[in-house]
Design an enzyme around this catalytic site. Sequence first.
Site, PDB file in Angstrom:
ATOM      1  N   GLU A 317     -21.341  20.865 -47.062  1.00  0.00           N
ATOM      2  CA  GLU A 317     -20.602  20.922 -45.798  1.00  0.00           C
ATOM      3  C   GLU A 317     -20.998  19.783 -44.862  1.00  0.00           C
ATOM      4  O   GLU A 317     -21.240  19.991 -43.674  1.00  0.00           O
ATOM      5  CB  GLU A 317     -20.815  22.277 -45.122  1.00  0.00           C
ATOM      6  CG  GLU A 317     -20.326  23.437 -45.977  1.00  0.00           C
ATOM      7  CD  GLU A 317     -20.395  24.788 -45.284  1.00  0.00           C
ATOM      8  OE1 GLU A 317     -21.302  24.988 -44.461  1.00  0.00           O
ATOM      9  OE2 GLU A 317     -19.520  25.624 -45.575  1.00  0.00           O
ATOM     10  N   ASP A 393     -19.223  32.890 -50.351  1.00  0.00           N
ATOM     11  CA  ASP A 393     -19.859  32.697 -49.048  1.00  0.00           C
ATOM     12  C   ASP A 393     -19.968  33.993 -48.253  1.00  0.00           C
ATOM     13  O   ASP A 393     -19.201  34.177 -47.295  1.00  0.00           O
ATOM     14  CB  ASP A 393     -19.049  31.661 -48.251  1.00  0.00           C
ATOM     15  CG  ASP A 393     -19.842  31.066 -47.104  1.00  0.00           C
ATOM     16  OD1 ASP A 393     -20.973  31.517 -46.886  1.00  0.00           O
ATOM     17  OD2 ASP A 393     -19.318  30.150 -46.440  1.00  0.00           O
ATOM     18  N   GLU A 421     -21.150  37.643 -40.029  1.00  0.00           N
ATOM     19  CA  GLU A 421     -20.131  36.611 -39.829  1.00  0.00           C
ATOM     20  C   GLU A 421     -18.772  37.045 -40.376  1.00  0.00           C
ATOM     21  O   GLU A 421     -17.739  36.773 -39.767  1.00  0.00           O
ATOM     22  CB  GLU A 421     -20.599  35.325 -40.520  1.00  0.00           C
ATOM     23  CG  GLU A 421     -19.584  34.213 -40.501  1.00  0.00           C
ATOM     24  CD  GLU A 421     -20.090  32.937 -41.188  1.00  0.00           C
ATOM     25  OE1 GLU A 421     -21.229  32.916 -41.689  1.00  0.00           O
ATOM     26  OE2 GLU A 421     -19.329  31.951 -41.205  1.00  0.00           O
TER      27      GLU A 421
HETATM   28  C1  BDP Z   1     -21.098  29.563 -43.894  1.00  0.00           C
HETATM   29  C2  BDP Z   1     -21.119  29.521 -42.401  1.00  0.00           C
HETATM   30  C3  BDP Z   1     -21.683  28.227 -41.872  1.00  0.00           C
HETATM   31  C4  BDP Z   1     -23.026  27.948 -42.535  1.00  0.00           C
HETATM   32  C5  BDP Z   1     -22.875  27.971 -44.031  1.00  0.00           C
HETATM   33  C6  BDP Z   1     -24.201  27.821 -44.746  1.00  0.00           C
HETATM   34  O1  BDP Z   1     -19.798  29.685 -41.925  1.00  0.00           O
HETATM   35  O2  BDP Z   1     -21.801  28.345 -40.483  1.00  0.00           O
HETATM   36  O3  BDP Z   1     -23.531  26.729 -42.113  1.00  0.00           O
HETATM   37  O4  BDP Z   1     -22.355  29.222 -44.425  1.00  0.00           O
HETATM   38  O5  BDP Z   1     -24.676  28.814 -45.288  1.00  0.00           O
HETATM   39  O6  BDP Z   1     -20.826  30.886 -44.296  1.00  0.00           O
HETATM   40  O7  BDP Z   1     -24.758  26.731 -44.790  1.00  0.00           O
END
Ligand code: BDP
Length: 733
Positions: A317, A393, A421
Amino acid sequence: MHKLLTTVLAALLLAVSPGSASAATHPVAAPADEDGYNLWLRYQPLAPPAQAKLKGQARSIVLTAAATPTTRAAVAELQRGVAGMGGGPAPAQATAIADGALVLGTTASLPALDAALKTELSRLGSEGYLLRATRLQGRPVTLIAANTDIGLLYGAFAWLRATAAGTAPVAASSPKLQLRLLNHWDNLDRHVERGYAGASIWDWWALPEITDSRYTDYARANASLGINGTVLNNVNSKPEVLTPAYIAKAAAVADVLRPYGIKVFLSARFSTPLELKETDTADPLSPAVQAWWKKKADEIYRTIPDFGGFLVKANSEGQPGPQDYHRSHADGANMLAAALAPHHGIVMWRAFVYAPEAGKETDRARQAYEEFKPLDGKFAANVMVQVKNGAIDFQPREPFHPLFGAMPNTPLMMEFQITKEYLGFSTDIAYLGTMFEEVLESDTMQGAGKGPTVAQIIEGAHTLGGQPAATGMAGVANIGVDRNWTGHHFDQANWYAFGRLAWNPQASARAIAIEWAAQTFGNDARVTTPVVDMLMLSREAVVDYMTPLGLHHMMGTAHHHGPAPWVNDLERPDWNPVYYHRAARDGIGFDRTASGTNALEQYAPALARLYADPRTTPEKYLLWFHHLPWTYAMPSGRTLWAEIIHHYDRGVAAARDLQTRWDALRGVVDARRHAEVAQRLRRQVQNAQLWRNACIAYFQSVSGLPLPDGVAPPPQPLEYYKGIHFPYAPGRG
Ligand code: BDP
């Protein structure tokens, strides 16, 4: 003054006027209001028989081991607990063992300990404890024994827990995992990524000179569960956290947490030396970069001698990582590990990665495995790979991550998300104990026969010939500065369940719920039974009204709140809900069998065979692995289309059921906590209805099918639901 007088008079009038609203909603017998700050460590007066027993067991407290910050904390906690639950003064600390003493001691400090107890103790390692009603020097005592100070603190908490919950104290216990960590996704400006309980408890600006007393209570709460480490900052990390000023701040936190057996860790940004302009690359094979990290590690350990190590999110990401220099995850992790190794620090390298090239059309569920499986056995001894529970996720439900069981030469750590979340933030009740348990007890079918389960994998029995250097579990914290810590009183149960399962990944979610409810609301079956029932049904309710039958990733963009199954225009295909549910005129679901992306092949053959056929795939994972026609006949006799709708309706009904059960507790639970939960339950019902209506409206627009008989049509047209936005939802990334 005048205003105060009027308020007092008004309150008095309300209290005496029979039949007033206040008298109806706050019966005289209702317990006193609580704000939730004390978590499960409330130590409220027990019922008289339990009080009498408690007093008999703790007439005095005798510490035979040396007084250290940790043993002092244990004694203080026992005094606080006995005074609170006993409804009297705290027992005095004595030096001589007398009848009814509560004795804390280590093998070394208890020379007279009988041989059987000594042998038992010797098996409990450096964090275990035993609790026993026994005789010492001929006197009847309650003994808390351990091999170390921290074992004594854990034993003290275990004894208090059993006393508060009215359960028999466990005879002996030691943790099954070595690292039991919270991961705070807290930024240096106190915004908590995916946090729904207010700002970060870490006041970086005020540190290091100013430390909040909350840090001590945080340490107590965590130690009561056996949590022994905490990563203070977000995995999306900033270079500044490794500058001297922030190291000093982290050291101040570490000083507060240390007596409670909690080590501090930091999330490290891979490009830190480059971004701080102290090197001209972050290439892990560059000698200058390697030297920088070594120096940095030395500097950290000079300030925080027991620093735990680094957590790293790399090449995921948008975060920088070794792949930016065409190096592997192992190259990156091992370079950091080499810097930490002389100090016994570790690197927790996250496996949450997906193809960096935007638009690359491959199943995101396959990617972590594809990147990490080839690296099995290539990581340094002090590296752990931290794997999310599922391959996408943190969705309301995911099958276990195929990496569990697939890397026998690499210690794998579990990463759960405690903050909700994707499960309704801190407005919806969703007890995650059952979710964690479902993952942990999943059978990987790697063995010839049954097992090992995911829990056994992370316990290390099948890794490196049963000799992994480390084992662990991490949970993304749900803690903030809200008075009750977690935003929703019931979300405290998720912190609690995480800690208890990190101590013993094979513990029962129900038993944990019972323990939590008794400590949090009082050991009274009128409260604990309904509260436990609510907890136990809650997560399935959320799955039903959000993503039933294996559907996933249908939430609103960015903030991840509310339904948005229609979203199809985001930059990367795998950011769009339509990518995951694949609803079309012909059917719904993601084909991950051989005719689709074959993500299934990443599981053990026995399991892959089982899940290749929709008939032998557990219904809860059906649309995770299969794309099926809307008319597919479900075992219930319904069509798939009708079954999906049935689940949405069942989810809404369950949310209402939670509300009804809670309403029945008015007057039994204190008014303040009752009202705060009741308000949130109203929101939860609305949220459940929104998900149900929006998803049914959307899927109907795709399937073109009529609603089954008796199903209420969504009250609004699809466009209405599409028009709902939450621009200021909390916890944004
Ligand atoms: C996702 C979240 C994000 C996190 C990412 C992670 O939306 O904010 O940075 O996981 O685990 O679920 O790095």
